[in-house]
Design a protein around this motif. Structure first.
Motif, short mmCIF file in Angstrom:
data_model
loop_
_atom_site.label_atom_id
_atom_site.label_comp_id
_atom_site.label_asym_id
_atom_site.label_seq_id
_atom_site.Cartn_x
_atom_site.Cartn_y
_atom_site.Cartn_z
N VAL A 301 -50.35 50.12 42.27
CA VAL A 301 -50.49 51.51 42.70
C VAL A 301 -50.59 52.40 41.46
CG1 VAL A 301 -49.24 51.17 44.86
CG2 VAL A 301 -48.00 51.91 42.83
N LEU A 302 -51.27 53.53 41.62
CA LEU A 302 -51.34 54.55 40.57
C LEU A 302 -50.79 55.85 41.11
CD1 LEU A 302 -53.70 52.52 39.58
CD2 LEU A 302 -54.55 54.51 38.35
N GLY A 303 -49.96 56.51 40.32
CA GLY A 303 -49.42 57.77 40.78
C GLY A 303 -48.71 58.52 39.67
N THR A 304 -48.31 59.73 39.98
CA THR A 304 -47.61 60.60 39.03
C THR A 304 -46.14 60.66 39.41
OG1 THR A 304 -49.59 61.94 38.69
CG2 THR A 304 -47.48 62.92 38.08
N ILE A 305 -45.27 60.51 38.42
CA ILE A 305 -43.84 60.61 38.66
C ILE A 305 -43.49 62.08 38.89
CG2 ILE A 305 -41.54 60.23 37.71
CD1 ILE A 305 -42.70 57.95 36.04
N SER A 375 -52.50 60.28 48.50
CA SER A 375 -52.30 59.89 49.89
C SER A 375 -50.85 60.05 50.35
CB SER A 375 -52.73 58.43 50.10
OG SER A 375 -51.87 57.55 49.38
N SER A 376 -49.89 59.96 49.44
CA SER A 376 -48.49 60.02 49.87
C SER A 376 -47.57 59.98 48.65
CB SER A 376 -48.17 58.86 50.82
OG SER A 376 -46.87 59.00 51.37
N THR A 377 -46.26 59.99 48.93
CA THR A 377 -45.23 59.85 47.90
C THR A 377 -44.30 58.72 48.30
OG1 THR A 377 -45.31 62.24 47.48
CG2 THR A 377 -43.40 61.04 46.63
N VAL A 378 -43.83 57.96 47.32
CA VAL A 378 -43.00 56.79 47.61
C VAL A 378 -41.86 56.70 46.60
CG1 VAL A 378 -44.26 55.17 46.14
CG2 VAL A 378 -43.12 54.32 48.21
N ARG A 426 -48.54 60.22 34.54
CA ARG A 426 -49.21 59.31 35.47
C ARG A 426 -49.06 57.88 34.97
NH1 ARG A 426 -55.61 59.17 37.24
NH2 ARG A 426 -55.25 58.57 39.42
N TYR A 427 -48.74 56.99 35.88
CA TYR A 427 -48.52 55.58 35.55
C TYR A 427 -49.25 54.69 36.54
CZ TYR A 427 -44.83 56.04 32.02
OH TYR A 427 -44.13 56.29 30.86
N ALA A 428 -49.55 53.50 36.08
CA ALA A 428 -49.95 52.41 36.98
C ALA A 428 -48.73 51.51 37.11
CB ALA A 428 -51.13 51.65 36.41
#
Length: 564
Positions: A301-305, A375-378, A426-428
């Motif tokens: 997944v890719l997203g921003t903390i 798409s969302s936060t996890v 941003r991290y993978a």
């Protein structure tokens, strides 16, 4: 002159027979290791040449030649050279690492005579291997010089290090296994690490890699016992056909071939580059689709903390060796009169009677973070190894900083301030989706690997068309996913894995809820289901990553000896 000296010497002496009563003897030796010690004021000038001599009985002794004598002996002092040395002297061995059991060493001085030996009948190598179990179980002291060998089970990524003297270096972590199945951590430094890393990534390398270190050391790295190169006089054998390596490899392959799982054994596993792990991982998924996964797997997944959760501890309260619970106990000390006093300091003791760990601490990382994409936060959990690579500080060090804040009278934050440097980045991530997540719909996943390398992120965005997707306000599946399902399929019932879209089972989606309110409550308590109010999303100016300050032993490797 040389002939007269030879006549004065009665016979060739063995190294075990040497003493300080006289210099009037000869020795026949082979140089099995050597290293240059440079001048402090002039790094281009040799101060001393350190060596290890071996006689024909396989006995070894350290030796040295100071810079004023090098001109006389430099043509003879070569690695693997066999020499007849007349009238050497014994000097005190003051070096930190004792490569032999003797407290003295051979010194080549003004009256010493050296010539090449043409009739050497001794061994080429003489290894004294330790049992890896003795290393792991703390039966051998740290910094003890040893010979070690093993099958390379896994090789991790090459890392940069900063040492106490300010110099830069390299570190490579591996795990080896012996013929009895005992596994042991390995740490290689500087040129040893660089050469090993290059070999592991060589497409022509052996499938089953066996490594051998002559004059290595018992190592303590982040609380765990293992083995390492010993810097000055170590020799690393990689992929050579010496008998000890060939024999070990043959016996190891025979052992795994006889096991029932041999078909699954694909040889030495290389997690040698972060790029390979991320760019070759086909199981990419948007965060919003994680709930549709119906089998345990690792996904990308890719997203921003966006936040650090404050309703959970950021460290794990358990033994750093076996993960069992620990207890604080006061330290007792014996007085001169044989009475005992209780020290104010406390020590941590593992409650597991079978745990043989030492230097126990109860604070590996367990950092709860919130990560968001389009798409969302996890909720994800950053554990010890990956957290250390990012923060360059151990949990133990950060907790000590927190204690200093408390002792100063200030009110500390619920987590170290350095965690704020993660927010907005941003991290993978490669995360683990486990049975518990699937069965109980718990969207809290553990992180097995993380990177924010710009080139890797850009390559992943290009591979999965993420930039195009994020520019859209819809939550359509990225173009890299072929829509082989009906167009009216619910988006949240779709799993994007590489180039495939797999509809999630509606029966599975519809029947995941726990059967009672009590079960729901227990799940929340056990799995720490996130509460948005328990997260900190305060964004601060991004700081430079803290420089790592590690003592790698000797700051520079003068003559790395790596046999390939």
């Amino acid at each position: 002159m040389e002939n007269r000296l030879k006549m004065e010497v009665a016979k060739v002496s063995m190294l075990n027979d040497l003493n300080t009563f006289s210099n009037n003897y000869s020795i026949r030796v082979k140089i099995v290791s050597m290293s240059k010690k440079m001048m402090n004021e002039n790094k281009n000038e040799i101060y001393r040449l350190d060596m290890i001599f071996m006689d024909e009985m396989g006995t070894m002794i350290q030796a040295s030649c100071l810079h004023k004598m090098l001109g006389k002996f430099k043509d003879f002092l070569q690695l693997d050279e066999c020499l007849l040395i007349t009238k050497p002297s014994l000097a005190a061995n003051k070096s930190f690492a004792k490569y032999t059991k003797r407290n003295d060493k051979i010194s080549l001085y003004f009256y010493t005579s050296v010539e090449k030996c043409l009739d050497w009948s001794g061994p080429k190598y003489r290894f004294n291997f330790v049992n890896l179990k003795d290393v792991v179980k703390n039966k051998i002291e740290v910094n003890t010089v040893i010979d070690w060998t093993g099958y390379v089970e896994v090789c991790f990524n090459l890392e940069d290090t900063s040492k106490k003297d300010g110099s830069k270096g390299k570190r490579l972590n591996m795990r080896i296994e012996d013929l009895e199945g005992q596994k042991c951590p390995v740490t290689l430094w500087d040129d040893f690490a660089i050469d090993m890393f290059a070999y592991m990534n060589d497409k022509k390398r052996d499938k089953y890699v066996v490594i051998l270190c002559h004059f290595g050391m018992v190592n303590l790295y982040r609380g765990k016992r293992g083995v390492a190169n010993g810097f000055e006089l170590s020799i690393l054998f990689i992929g050579t056909d010496i008998e000890d390596i060939s024999s070990f490899r043959k016996r190891y392959v025979e052992r795994i071939s006889a096991s029932s799982s041999s078909n699954e054994h694909v040889g030495s596993n290389v997690i040698s580059s972060v790029e390979d792990e991320f760019l070759n991982n086909p199981d990419f998924m948007l965060i919003g689709f994680l709930g549709t996964i119906s089998t345990t797997k690792k996904v990308l997944v890719l997203g921003t903390i966006t936040a650090i959760c404050t309703d959970k501890l950021w460290y794990y309260n358990g033994c750093n060796h076996c993960k069992s619970s620990v207890e604080e106990r006061f330290v007792t000390k014996e007085n001169v009169d044989a009475s005992f006093d209780v020290d104010h300091a406390k020590s941590l003791v593992c409650t597991n009677d079978k745990c043989e760990g030492v230097d126990i601490y109860s604070i590996p990382f367990k950092i709860p973070i919130r990560v968001q994409d389009s798409s969302s936060t996890v909720s994800l959990t950053l554990f010890d190894f990956e957290a250390y690579k990012i923060l360059k500080k151990t949990a133990k060090e950060l907790l000590a900083i927190q204690d200093q804040v408390v002792n100063s009278g200030e009110i500390p934050k619920p987590y170290p301030e350095i965690f704020d440097t993660l927010i907005g980045k941003r991290y993978a991530f490669i995360i683990n989706v486990k049975d518990y997540n699937i069965e109980h719909q718990v969207e809290n996943y553990g992180i097995s690997m993380a990177t924010n390398d710009d080139e890797i992120l850009a390559a992943l965005c290009a591979k999965f068309n993420l930039n195009q997707h994020e520019q859209s306000e819809s939550l359509d599946v990225p173009d890299s996913c072929s829509l082989s399902t009906p167009v009216d399929l619910m988006k949240d019932e779709m799993s994007c894995s590489g180039d495939n879209v797999t509809p999630a089972s509606k029966a599975l989606v519809g029947n995941k809820n726990p059967s009672s309110d009590e079960t729901k409550r227990n799940i929340r308590e056990v799995c720490d289901v996130d509460d948005a109010l328990g997260c900190s999303s305060t964004k601060r100016r991004m700081r430079d990553e803290l420089s790592q300050d590690e003592d790698a032993g000797v700051s520079t490797l003068l003559i790395p000896k790596i046999e390939r």
